[in-house]
Design a protein around this motif. Structure first.
Motif, PDB file in Angstrom:
ATOM      1  N   ASN A  69       0.843  -1.191   0.000  1.00  0.00           N
ATOM      2  CA  ASN A  69       0.000   0.000   0.000  1.00  0.00           C
ATOM      3  C   ASN A  69       0.888   1.254   0.000  1.00  0.00           C
ATOM      4  N   GLU A  73       0.739   5.491  -0.237  1.00  0.00           N
ATOM      5  CA  GLU A  73      -0.132   6.663  -0.109  1.00  0.00           C
ATOM      6  C   GLU A  73       0.696   7.948  -0.199  1.00  0.00           C
ATOM      7  N   LYS A  80      -2.186   4.103 -14.963  1.00  0.00           N
ATOM      8  CA  LYS A  80      -3.406   3.293 -15.030  1.00  0.00           C
ATOM      9  C   LYS A  80      -3.289   2.186 -16.066  1.00  0.00           C
ATOM     10  N   ARG A  87      -5.785  -1.481  -6.715  1.00  0.00           N
ATOM     11  CA  ARG A  87      -6.779  -0.436  -6.451  1.00  0.00           C
ATOM     12  C   ARG A  87      -6.055   0.904  -6.471  1.00  0.00           C
ATOM     13  N   GLU A 120      -6.918   4.867  -5.914  1.00  0.00           N
ATOM     14  CA  GLU A 120      -7.929   5.826  -5.462  1.00  0.00           C
ATOM     15  C   GLU A 120      -7.292   7.215  -5.359  1.00  0.00           C
ATOM     16  N   GLY A 166      -8.327  11.314  -4.537  1.00  0.00           N
ATOM     17  CA  GLY A 166      -9.371  12.200  -4.024  1.00  0.00           C
ATOM     18  C   GLY A 166      -8.835  13.579  -3.678  1.00  0.00           C
ATOM     19  N   ALA A 170      -3.630  10.364  -2.880  1.00  0.00           N
ATOM     20  CA  ALA A 170      -3.557   9.266  -3.842  1.00  0.00           C
ATOM     21  C   ALA A 170      -3.140   8.003  -3.112  1.00  0.00           C
ATOM     22  N   GLN A 171      -3.821   6.921  -3.398  1.00  0.00           N
ATOM     23  CA  GLN A 171      -3.511   5.646  -2.728  1.00  0.00           C
ATOM     24  C   GLN A 171      -3.507   4.516  -3.757  1.00  0.00           C
TER      25      GLN A 171
END
Length: 263
Positions: free
Chosen positions: A209, A211, A233, A245, A247, A249, A257-258
């Motif tokens: 993960n 972030e 992407k 995943r 994400e 925002g 961004a994650q």
């Protein structure tokens, strides 16, 4: 290649086989109409159509294998092209900064050149590999942050939190850098003061993960996604289909961004 071709080293034209099967089928129908279904004709017909069925299956197998190979080659070529697009403008900007820094601060310019050469080496050589270790990616990100600290004349709150149980885990190279680069390009670059970039990287046995959180000037915000994000992407779709995943925002003046990868 058939046994006859191997023994006599001859090339049989492609049209011979279909012509042979079509002609033989016509002859079987003619003999069947003229003499009826004799035992010899039935046995010959069974062996002939069995042979033709084997040839059809073999042809289908070759065509399917060829299609799969072409798709794989196309994917590899596309990935190489996408990798080659990663952060070139960052290097150009740094070189421009070096041009003005060489006369002002020779020692700092030398440090920047060494750090930049390390990053370029990684981007060109390791970046072309299918996989690298998390440790190598972390070092690359740390070099990127160090280089930014050296080239900016303003104060930036940069924090990089790392919680990784096994740094030998494999990951596709140059994925995280795009999100980090966007944080500087669209955030830090346009802020005169109080700029911050907070990064967190966590990894366990099942997932990674990453972030990034940064602030930005709301007057400079753009709705149009950049080439780097489109690049990321597409690479994720090619290498981590259904196992990632992403994400992104925005809340007031904070961009988050994650990216999560299943491993």
């Amino acid at each position: 290649m058939s046994l006859i071709q191997r023994l006599f080293k001859i090339q049989i034209p492609r049209w011979i086989k279909p012509t042979f099967y079509i002609g033989t089928t016509i002859l079987i129908l003619i003999f069947n109409d003229a003499f009826g279904e004799t035992d010899s004709l039935i046995i010959f017909s069974l062996f002939f159509f069995l042979l033709m069925g084997v040839e059809v299956i073999r042809w289908l197998f070759i065509q399917t294998k060829s299609i799969i190979t072409l798709k794989k080659e196309k994917k590899e070529v596309e990935l190489l092209h996408l990798k080659s697009q990663v952060n070139p403008h960052f290097f150009f900007n740094t070189l421009n900064n070096l041009y003005g820094l060489v006369e002002q601060d020779t020692v700092k310019a030398q440090k920047l050149i060494l750090k930049l050469s390390e990053m370029m080496r990684y981007s060109i050589y390791e970046g072309g590999n299918d996989w690298v270790t998390l440790d190598e990616e972390i070092t690359y990100l740390e070099n990127y942050l160090e280089l930014h600290k050296m080239r900016y004349h303003k104060s930036i709150d940069i924090r990089f939190s790392i919680h990784v149980t096994d740094r030998s885990k494999k990951v596709m190279p140059l994925l995280f850098i795009i999100l980090l680069e966007n944080a500087f390009k669209h955030g830090v670059e346009n802020l005169r003061k109080d700029a911050f970039v907070h990064i967190k990287l966590e990894a366990n046995d099942s997932e990674i993960n990453f972030e990034v959180e940064n602030n930005f000037d709301t007057e400079e915000i753009t709705e149009k996604p950049g080439i780097g994000l489109k690049n990321l992407k597409r690479r994720l779709e090619l290498v981590y289909p259904r196992t990632h995943r992403l994400e992104i925002g925005v809340t007031k003046s904070i961009h988050e961004a994650q990216l999560t990868l299943e491993i």
